[in-house]
Write a protein that holds these residues in place. Structure first.
Motif, short mmCIF file in Angstrom:
data_model
loop_
_atom_site.label_atom_id
_atom_site.label_comp_id
_atom_site.label_asym_id
_atom_site.label_seq_id
_atom_site.Cartn_x
_atom_site.Cartn_y
_atom_site.Cartn_z
N GLN A 44 0.82 -1.21 0.00
CA GLN A 44 0.00 0.00 0.00
C GLN A 44 0.86 1.26 0.00
OE1 GLN A 44 -3.29 0.00 -0.67
NE2 GLN A 44 -2.81 -2.17 -0.91
N ARG A 45 2.04 1.15 0.62
CA ARG A 45 2.93 2.32 0.69
C ARG A 45 3.77 2.50 -0.57
NH1 ARG A 45 4.00 0.72 6.05
NH2 ARG A 45 5.89 -0.28 5.32
N GLN A 46 3.75 1.47 -1.42
CA GLN A 46 4.59 1.48 -2.61
C GLN A 46 4.27 2.67 -3.53
OE1 GLN A 46 4.00 -2.08 -5.16
NE2 GLN A 46 5.63 -2.86 -3.85
N SER A 47 5.32 3.28 -4.09
CA SER A 47 5.09 4.31 -5.11
C SER A 47 5.10 3.63 -6.48
CB SER A 47 6.19 5.37 -5.06
OG SER A 47 7.41 4.79 -5.49
N LEU A 48 4.67 4.38 -7.48
CA LEU A 48 4.69 3.84 -8.85
C LEU A 48 6.10 3.39 -9.21
CD1 LEU A 48 3.34 3.47 -11.68
CD2 LEU A 48 4.10 5.80 -12.17
N ALA A 49 7.09 4.23 -8.87
CA ALA A 49 8.47 3.90 -9.21
C ALA A 49 8.91 2.63 -8.48
CB ALA A 49 9.38 5.07 -8.84
N ASP A 50 8.47 2.47 -7.20
CA ASP A 50 8.81 1.25 -6.45
C ASP A 50 8.27 0.02 -7.17
OD1 ASP A 50 9.81 2.82 -4.42
OD2 ASP A 50 8.00 2.71 -3.17
N ALA A 51 6.99 0.12 -7.55
CA ALA A 51 6.34 -1.04 -8.18
C ALA A 51 7.07 -1.41 -9.47
CB ALA A 51 4.87 -0.75 -8.46
N LEU A 52 7.43 -0.39 -10.26
CA LEU A 52 8.12 -0.66 -11.53
C LEU A 52 9.51 -1.25 -11.26
CD1 LEU A 52 7.03 2.55 -13.46
CD2 LEU A 52 6.36 0.20 -14.01
N ALA A 53 10.17 -0.73 -10.21
CA ALA A 53 11.50 -1.25 -9.89
C ALA A 53 11.42 -2.72 -9.45
CB ALA A 53 12.14 -0.40 -8.79
N LEU A 54 10.27 -3.09 -8.89
CA LEU A 54 10.09 -4.49 -8.46
C LEU A 54 9.61 -5.37 -9.62
CD1 LEU A 54 8.48 -3.89 -4.95
CD2 LEU A 54 10.67 -5.02 -5.40
#
Ligand code: ATP
Ligand code: MG
Length: 472
Positions: free
Chosen positions: A73-83
């Motif tokens: 839930q805390r993830q940013s768009l950039a975090d999700a893409l990096a994952l």
């Protein structure tokens, strides 16, 4: 619906119509422009992106599954893409958003290009636009069987408010974001062309004689008009006028404003759907329920409005306390809308109502609002759509009057394109302004991209026409 013709093997460069509502890509070949299939057989790709949230790497978790949920839930768009999250586009994104409402969802990123926003939001939009443009480049490269890196992109005459204080400032903001996103996406040689000029180049292919044409493109986010001298070359001219290098002398005037079908959807969501969420009711004191959070909620293409609505929880609760229970029950639906973050969905429901009403003779349509409350629905009448289209009609009339005054010429033919040009009230408005002038209804979706593809071929293709100056 614009159907794509397949096989573009051997092509080198494309036109890209990065539309507020729909994207298209086309190659220009010896037989004329060919749109490519972007989704199944469809040449149009709705301008929608969905990115799922990703489970965090196991090593980063302290212990429980709850940690994993919260981390997501805390993830940013950039975090999700990096994952490693894989973005989905168009109809696939719409379907994914339905199945996975927790993911990131963006509609009409073009609408935000001109916004004067903070660097964090700006970087985020650049990333989203670049995801879309990378996807379009992938589709083009796949169709051509080679990497495609040269493109002519369409641009509206004004990305922002054309009558505002400094439309050119908004335009340069938008173009620099678009260009940076395109470069991030691997487009290397980039040219911009006015969208209505591109539509004019497409329309020109059908003309048998030279004439002054008014081109009107009414899209989802912008409305643009161009007056141009179009048609085959006069006898004796060195080059065929249908294939010249630089048409600057033939483009007599271009105007445009940030107004389009989306504005009608917003207006219809407010006046047609919000009454089911308590708009128009009264508090015990006799005062109306404050309309502001309702208007902020439907203003889905404004970051400040959406932020204000997200923060309106306390104000909505206070309104409920000032109302009788029957009224409060309806106003609480507005709180549900806020809590569930379904503003974009609500406006999409309004758009569906607009299409249902404008494509049939029905005097009303029923809109289901099940995400607000199970079984909730409301009726929207055709007269409401007429009123919702009114600002767009007035803007259209103003733009046509303006472009004709600037061009100093009376058109011999009018060419209408863009999805919103299908609305008969808008067609009637154009007819009333130009009685007796023949009106041609173009391909609502494919005209701009066809012109852009021809422009790309002339700019980047072989021959003496190559390397003309960009339009910006
Ligand atoms: N029958 C119809 N009646 C009214 N509006 C329609 C109809 N069909 C489509 N539209 C509207 O047309 C718009 C989309 O048109 P189009 O694809 O030309 O826009 P776009 O090129 O993506 O946007 P823009 O050029 O402004 O960036 C949407 O607002 C859609 O609701
Ligand atoms: Mg368009």
């Amino acid at each position: 619906m614009t159907r794509a013709r397949q096989s573009s093997e051997g092509a080198h460069r494309v036109g890209v119509d990065f539309g507020t509502s729909n994207c298209l890509v086309a190659f220009a070949g010896p037989q004329g422009p060919r749109p490519i299939a972007l989704e199944g057989d469809d040449a149009t790709l709705p301008s929608v992106v969905q990115v799922p949230r990703m489970p965090p790497p196991a090593a980063s978790l302290v212990d429980t599954p709850l940690d994993a949920y919260e981390a997501m839930q805390r993830q940013s768009l950039a975090d999700a893409l990096a994952l490693g999250a894989r973005a989905r586009f168009g109809r696939a994104a719409l379907a994914a958003a339905q199945d996975d409402p927790d993911g990131f969802f963006f509609r009409s990123p073009k609408s935000f290009l001109a916004a004067d926003i903070d660097p964090v939001h700006r970087a985020r939009f650049q990333r989203i636009v670049s995801l879309m443009l990378a996807h379009l480049r992938e589709c083009a490269s796949e169709a051509a069987g080679r990497p495609i890196t040269q493109a002519c992109f369409g641009r509206p005459v004004n990305f922002g408010n054309g009558t505002g204080r400094d439309p050119q400032l908004a335009n340069s903001r938008a173009l620099s974001l678009l260009e940076a996103a395109a470069r991030d996406a691997g487009w290397q040689e980039i040219l911009f062309e006015f969208e209505p000029v591109a539509a004019a180049l497409d329309f020109e292919r059908s003309l048998q004689r030279r004439q002054v044409a008014l081109i009107v493109d009414i899209g989802g986010g912008t409305t643009d008009c161009t007056v141009a001298l179009l048609g085959p070359a006069a006898a004796g001219e060195a080059s065929a006028r249908s294939q010249p290098v630089d048409r600057a002398d033939d483009i007599l005037a271009s105007v445009g404003d940030r107004v389009g079908g989306n504005d009608a959807d917003t207006a219809l969501a407010f006046a047609g759907l919000m009454p089911a969420l308590g708009l128009g009711l009264h508090e015990r004191s006799g005062l109306p329920v404050p309309p502001q959070p309702y208007s902020e909620a439907v203003d889905v293409f404004s970051v400040p409005a959406q932020t204000a609505f997200q923060r309106a929880g306390a104000a909505i609760a206070a309104t409920c306390r000032r109302c009788d229970e029957t009224v409060a029950r309806q106003v609480r639906r507005l709180e549900t809308l806020r809590e569930t973050g379904q503003t974009l969905w609500l406006v999409t429901r309004a758009e569906a109502a607009k299409l249902a009403l404008s494509e049939s003779a029905a005097t009303q349509t029923v809109v289901a609002l099940e995400r607000i409350e199970a079984g909730l629905s409301t009726r929207v009448g055709a007269e409401r759509l007429g009123r919702a289209l009114e600002p767009l009609r007035l803007a259209l009339e103003r733009l046509i009057t303006e472009v004709l005054a600037q061009a100093g010429a009376r058109p011999e033919v009018v060419y209408l394109t863009g999805g919103s040009a299908r609305a008969t009230v808008l067609q009637d408005a154009v007819r009333r302004l130009l009685p007796g002038v023949p009106m041609v209804m173009g391909d609502a979706y494919g005209s701009v991209v066809a012109g852009l593809a021809m422009r790309a071929e002339r700019a980047f293709g072989p021959g003496p026409a190559a390397r003309i100056r960009p339009a910006r």
